[in-house]
Design a protein around this motif. Structure first.
Motif, PDB file in Angstrom:
ATOM      1  N   ALA A   1       9.966   7.283  -2.739  1.00 49.25           N
ATOM      2  CA  ALA A   1       9.866   6.780  -4.122  1.00 49.25           C
ATOM      3  C   ALA A   1       9.080   7.789  -4.912  1.00 49.25           C
ATOM      4  O   ALA A   1       8.134   8.375  -4.423  1.00 49.25           O
ATOM      5  N   GLY A   2       9.442   7.974  -6.047  1.00 47.16           N
ATOM      6  CA  GLY A   2       8.711   8.909  -6.898  1.00 47.16           C
ATOM      7  C   GLY A   2       8.917  10.315  -6.396  1.00 47.16           C
ATOM      8  O   GLY A   2      10.029  10.755  -6.171  1.00 47.16           O
TER       9      GLY A   2
ATOM     10  N   VAL B   1       7.581   1.213  -6.703  1.00 45.07           N
ATOM     11  CA  VAL B   1       6.309   1.486  -6.034  1.00 45.07           C
ATOM     12  C   VAL B   1       5.744   0.197  -5.454  1.00 45.07           C
ATOM     13  O   VAL B   1       5.339   0.142  -4.291  1.00 45.07           O
ATOM     14  N   ALA B   2       5.745  -0.863  -6.298  1.00 47.36           N
ATOM     15  CA  ALA B   2       5.170  -2.129  -5.837  1.00 47.36           C
ATOM     16  C   ALA B   2       5.950  -2.658  -4.631  1.00 47.36           C
ATOM     17  O   ALA B   2       5.357  -3.131  -3.657  1.00 47.36           O
TER      18      ALA B   2
ATOM     19  N   ASN C   1       7.808  -0.956  -2.447  1.00 49.76           N
ATOM     20  CA  ASN C   1       7.553  -0.125  -1.278  1.00 49.76           C
ATOM     21  C   ASN C   1       6.201  -0.439  -0.660  1.00 49.76           C
ATOM     22  O   ASN C   1       6.063  -0.561   0.548  1.00 49.76           O
ATOM     23  N   LEU C   2       5.212  -0.561  -1.542  1.00 47.91           N
ATOM     24  CA  LEU C   2       3.866  -0.865  -1.041  1.00 47.91           C
ATOM     25  C   LEU C   2       3.879  -2.206  -0.344  1.00 47.91           C
ATOM     26  O   LEU C   2       3.287  -2.378   0.728  1.00 47.91           O
ATOM     27  N   GLY C   3       4.582  -3.156  -0.942  1.00 47.36           N
ATOM     28  CA  GLY C   3       4.645  -4.500  -0.356  1.00 47.36           C
ATOM     29  C   GLY C   3       5.341  -4.464   0.995  1.00 47.36           C
ATOM     30  O   GLY C   3       4.855  -5.040   1.979  1.00 47.36           O
TER      31      GLY C   3
ATOM     32  N   GLY D   1       7.586   1.407 -11.468  1.00 45.99           N
ATOM     33  CA  GLY D   1       6.507   0.499 -11.045  1.00 45.99           C
ATOM     34  C   GLY D   1       7.019  -0.514 -10.047  1.00 45.99           C
ATOM     35  O   GLY D   1       6.365  -0.781  -9.019  1.00 45.99           O
TER      36      GLY D   1
END
Lengths: 387, 400, 337
Positions: free
Chosen positions: B398-399, B365-366, B368-370, B362
């Motif tokens: 990621a993932g 992901v957060a 990377n998104l940021g 999590g």
């Protein structure tokens, strides 16, 4: 940022990779545990006992799993009932997750049933007890799984080029869509009602006649939360463009539902005078505050428009609301459930491995289906393949 | 007391003499001592000490008083057979005064008593049989012109020990049954001090003899409870060692005399057996040395609670006993028992691993998104007015 | 861009539909609240008087025998039947309240007391309401809460629902059953009644019609503590008189089961506070009544689901009219922002 088309298309790519491999191993472990369960009984692999007859297979896999699977229902309601067609690209992926969530919830129930051979009794007039909330939930979930497969059928029909059937189905699809909206409303609220008959055993913080409404509203908002989560994870995992322009307004809708929920929740607690329980120095009270903090967190995270454009915050808000729903359900069914002092329950390792295995099926299925079937919105990179 | 091996006593001259005196073979004499020791619940080795004591020590002088009673206690003593008690009480102890067994009568007998008291001052044992009437100055029982009260006090003054034998002497017994016209009382209240009591109607002769032999061997009477009863004999309820106890526990009861349950030897509790509220060792050493393994419950009659004040002669025989549970049964389940299994190490590890993975994934992901969001925002600021760049994969790996 | 069809208007229409749904819920045929049920007039039951109980466990042994249940062990060496709680193979158990030095029976402080644990045979049982397949049923005449393993699916909702924790499941079995007291209904044809009451030496467990038992319980509450009174044994509503004289206990002035959850057919008297001996406080309205009121308000005659389905179908038909889910026509309008 014009998306002139949002056709769905298979993502493509290899089916065998690290993620699917890990998922496969976890599924194999689950199969081994389940073999032991069916040979030696529930007690051989779980820590279930008469103080906690519902363990994580029911509470996590079914109660929470089906609430997670409300993405399909929540988005479909937005698109088809409130006519917000712009969200259409979100329907298929959400529906796919729902399909898996519910189908696996159904399988989890069968695994958990002590006398599974008699399962059909629920649908048999001589046996069925219409006073039972469990009856309502079971029948309704079964019907919904069937409805969802029909709803999702176009994906397979498209893939295999069965356009005639597809057209016939299209004509009746609105009925299916209406049913697909009604049924989750019915059983998601009834999952809350399941607690009512447990009476004083459930802590007053979670025992109320408003349970159906509370569970319905959280299921809907969790549905949107799951879509936020999924879209972000899919974008991150498949390295796709994130649909912020869709997620932002949907997040607003989610906040609306959430606000309504919090009003109902705390209004109910105040009217019943049960809020005092939340200020006792107990683990249960702490769990109550964690639950509600999770429900309140999205307002802090994505309360303003700028924050809603940030996918990281959307993701976190989605996660927060999912956790809120998880805690609401864990609190009602396990943490705030007390059949009398002396009983202990914590899932056993094999029990956890089954739940993890179920989750792995979901992930594996999602990867396989999105890579082979037209589910996710088509990305420019793939348009030429389908032009 | 040095010798602790009974077998070594086989060739002892004193033992040979004692057994001859008692009219028993040596083996029988030693067996008798062993039985006595076992009745007392004494440790191994005590039987040898007893044998030595009985054989060697001077016979203690015993003065035996009879008041309001039926002489049943004496009768039951006389009927003991291992050895015959008349031999025992004549040879093990020096019975210097006993109205039933005395050949002498009248003043001659009273003189013997006085003589024995004077000769053995502070060393003789006083045994009282029968209740002492206290109403109207105790006039309802007189021996040689003296009331029972006077006699008891007189004899007790210089006694080494006082033993009240039988329920009458112990707590009033049958004569004290309501309305108790003579004001019958036990010995202790009359003397105003506790005495050793051997209740029973009649009491088992071995309980009495064991107490006396204990006195002989160790110079003191055995340990007693708050009612003066020797603990070796009266610390357990009849119910606790009853041979029919298993039937009680299984709920098998005789409902009336002669019914099927009665014939099958079921528990007599519902017929009014007072075993559950009566302290006595009848189930273990049986009753009155009658032989043949017999005692009331063994014969099919409920225990009447003869040893127990407020039960024997007070409660009707058919009345159901009030259960006395000295110790609550600790083996019983509590109202709240800990049940079920809490977190095990394995389960906690699995859950922690999942939580860790989820939190890690999590976070990635957060982040990377940021990051990609920030990059996009920057790009948009720089390229304002330009056409948006074609969608690129902006997320880091990621993932999947 | 929103020329031909106004999405806002459509959204509002959707809202109207939703409002209709909400209104339908609000004015739904006022299904009368399902009242808490009362015991049938001929209801059978037990009266357990903790002050008479001597803790002999004859009832526990007799129950095992009558129901052909095996011994259960909680000790290291499996010597004799030592269950810690009722289970799917132990329908009846005597538990012991203990406090401090445990000197006096039936004293709350420094005392101990016995309590029978078995099915209360509620007037309005949660387990019967919960069971989705009618495996738990309440006999209309005797009021005995009966279990039918042939119908049971083993979902254990009854286990979760029962406030007394009575129905129990055989977790150690591959195809387990629920186990609970059924008041020895299988023995009545032989002229027997509940084995626990049959063997109870003191009448602490008394069998009979609940109406009679309730009157008997109230008679006992009125007795002067410590006074001698007659206490029946065995079967209060028939059979030979087995009554005997004993001392009246120092009762808490409440018959447990008189009003709890609308009443139970098994009644209890105790000298120690009921909550302390494991009998939970329960309101006079049964949880089953609450649950079924909700269930039938929402789904009674399927009225509300049909109304809602109608509204949803109307809305969906408008919005899915072009084969809404077709992949290719966009399903709907532009999503430009």
């Amino acid at each position: 940022m014009a998306h002139s088309q949002h056709l769905a298309a298979p993502v493509g790519g290899r089916l065998l990779n690290n993620a699917t491999l890990v998922a496969g191993v976890l599924i194999a472990i689950m199969a081994a545990v389940l073999l032991a369960r069916f040979i030696f009984g529930l007690g051989a692999v779980t820590h279930l006992n008469d103080g906690y007859p519902f363990g994580i297979w029911i509470v996590v896999d079914v109660v929470i799993g089906s609430a997670f699977a409300c993405g399909g229902f929540s988005v479909a309601m937005l698109v088809y009932i409130f006519n917000r067609g712009e969200y259409h690209p979100l329907v298929r992926p959400a529906l796919l997750a729902s399909l898996f969530g519910y189908t696996l919830a159904g399988i989890s129930v069968i695994i958990d049933l002590g006398r599974y051979v008699n399962f059909w009794h629920i649908y048999w007039p001589g046996y069925a007890n219409i006073n039972s909330v469990m009856f309502e939930v079971a029948v309704c979930i079964t019907a919904y799984v069937a409805v969802m497969w029909i709803e999702f059928a176009p994906v397979f029909l498209e893939k295999f080029g069965l356009h005639d059937i597809r057209k016939k189905l299209d004509k009746a699809l609105f009925v299916v869509v209406a049913l697909g909206t009604l049924l989750p409303m019915m059983h998601q609220s009834s999952i809350g009602t399941l607690l009512v008959v447990m009476g004083t055993q459930v802590n007053p913080l979670w025992q109320t006649q408003m349970l159906p409404l509370i569970y319905l509203l959280t299921a809907i908002s969790m549905g949107y939360g799951v879509v936020l989560f999924e879209s972000c994870v899919a974008a991150s995992g498949y390295r796709r463009k994130i649909e912020t322009h869709l997620l932002d307004p949907m997040a607003k809708v989610m906040l609306g539902v959430l606000a309504a929920y919090l009003v109902v929740r705390f209004g109910d607690l105040l009217v019943r005078g049960a809020l005092g329980e939340a200020f006792k120095p107990t683990f249960v009270a702490l769990s109550f505050w964690v639950e509600n903090f999770c429900f309140a967190a999205p307002f802090l995270l994505i309360g303003n428009a700028a924050a809603r454009r940030n996918p990281a915050k959307l993701f976190l808000a989605g996660v927060a609301i999912m956790f809120g729903g998880v805690f609401l359900r864990l609190n009602g069914f396990l943490i705030g459930y007390d059949t009398g002092p002396g009983w202990n329950y914590f899932p056993s390792a094999p029990e956890l491995l089954v739940t993890i295995g179920m989750f792995s099926i979901e992930v594996l299925g999602y990867i396989v289906i999105t890579r082979t079937f037209p589910v996710l919105p088509r990305e420019e990179a793939y348009i030429k393949a389908h032009a | 007391m040095a010798n602790t091996s009974l077998l070594k006593l086989e060739d002892d001259d004193n033992i040979a003499a004692a057994s001859k005196r008692l009219g028993m073979s040596r083996r029988e004499f030693l067996q008798f001592c062993a039985t006595m020791s076992a009745t007392l619940g004494l440790p191994q080795g005590a039987e040898a000490a007893m044998a030595t004591a009985v054989a060697a020590k001077k016979r203690p002088s015993v003065i035996w008083l009879h008041f309001q009673e039926c002489t049943g206690c004496t009768e039951s003593l006389l009927r003991a057979e291992h050895p015959t008690l008349e031999k025992l009480i004549l040879d093990v102890i020096s019975l210097d005064y006993h109205e039933t067994l005395f050949a002498a009568a009248g003043h001659q007998a009273e003189d013997a008593r006085k003589k024995a008291m004077a000769e053995n001052k502070g060393k003789y044992v006083l045994v009282v049989e029968g209740a002492i009437p206290t109403r109207d100055g105790g006039i309802y029982c007189k021996v040689g012109g003296k009331t029972a009260i006077e006699l008891t006090k007189e004899c007790a003054a210089d006694a080494a020990a006082v033993i009240a034998i039988g329920s009458c002497a112990s707590w009033g017994g049958m004569p004290s049954t309501d309305p108790n016209p003579t004001g019958a009382s036990g010995v202790a209240p009359v003397l105003g001090k506790p005495v050793v009591t051997i209740p029973g109607c009649p009491p088992n002769p071995y309980n009495f003899l064991s107490a006396v032999v204990h006195f002989l061997t160790f110079g003191a009477l055995p340990a007693v409870d708050h009612l003066g009863r020797p603990k070796f004999a009266y610390s357990r309820l009849v119910h606790e060692n009853c041979e029919r106890r298993a039937h009680f526990d299984a709920g098998r009861f005789a409902m009336e005399f002669g019914d099927e349950g009665h014939r099958k030897g079921y528990c007599l509790y519902k017929l009014g057996c007072k075993g559950p509220e009566t302290y006595a060792n009848c189930p273990t050493i049986l009753f009155g040395d009658a032989g043949g393994g017999t005692w009331p419950v063994g014969c099919g009659h409920p225990c009447i609670g003869c040893t127990e004040q407020g039960v024997g002669f007070a409660k009707p025989i058919h009345m159901v006993a009030k259960m006395k549970n000295i110790e609550p049964p600790l083996g019983y389940p509590r109202i709240v028992e800990e049940k079920g299994t809490g977190a095990t190490l394995g389960a906690a590890a699995v859950l922690a691993a999942v939580a860790g993975l989820a939190a890690g994934a999590g976070t990635i992901v957060a982040r990377n998104l940021g990051l990609s969001h920030r990059a996009e925002e920057l790009e948009r600021l720089e390229q304002t007015g330009k056409n948006p760049a074609p969608a690129t994969t902006s997320g880091e790996k990621a993932g999947v | 861009m929103r020329a031909d069809e106004n999405p806002r208007r459509n959204f509002l229409k959707g809202c109207v539909a939703a409002g209709g749904v909400a209104a339908a819920s609000a004015v739904a045929p006022p299904v009368a609240a399902r009242e808490t049920r009362q015991r049938p007039p001929e209801a059978l039951g037990l009266l357990f008087d903790a002050t008479l109980c001597v803790g002999c466990k004859a009832c526990v042994a007799a129950c095992k025998q009558a129901n052909e249940n095996p011994a259960e062990f909680s000790t290291v060496d499996p010597l004799w039947d030592t269950p810690l709680d009722t289970s799917a193979r132990t329908y009846n158990l005597i538990k012991m309240y203990r406090h401090g030095t445990m000197e006096t029976k039936d004293a709350e402080t420094n005392g101990y007391a016995f309590m029978k644990t078995s099915c209360m045979h509620c007037a309005d049982p949660s387990c019967v309401s919960a069971c989705p397949v009618s495996a738990m049923t309440k006999d209309a005449a005797t009021g005995i809460v009966e279990y039918n393993p042939e119908a049971c699916i083993g979902c254990r909702y009854c286990v979760a629902a029962c406030p007394f924790g009575i129905p129990k499941y055989q977790y150690d079995s591959a195809y387990g059953k629920i186990g609970k007291c059924e008041l020895c209904r299988h023995r009545t044809k032989d002229g027997h009644y509940s084995a626990c009451a049959e063997v109870c030496p003191t009448g602490a467990t008394l069998y009979g019609k609940t109406a009679d038992l309730l009157a008997e319980a109230k008679r006992r509450l009125a007795l002067k503590p410590g006074s001698i009174a007659r206490f029946p044994r065995g079967n209060l509503s028939g059979g030979p008189d087995q009554s005997y004289e004993a001392y009246a206990g120092t009762y808490k002035q409440h018959v447990y089961g008189d009003t709890e959850y609308g009443g139970t057919q098994v009644l209890k008297l105790s000298a120690v506070d009921f909550e302390k001996v494991g009998m939970p406080y329960l309101p006079p309205e049964a949880a089953a009544a609450h649950s079924e009121t909700l269930q039938h308000t929402l789904y009674g005659g399927l009225a509300m689901p049909v109304v809602v389905l109608g509204a949803l179908t109307w809305a969906a038909r408008r919005n899915v009219h072009r084969g809404g889910d077709s992949n290719g026509d966009g399903g709907s309008k532009e999503g430009e922002k």
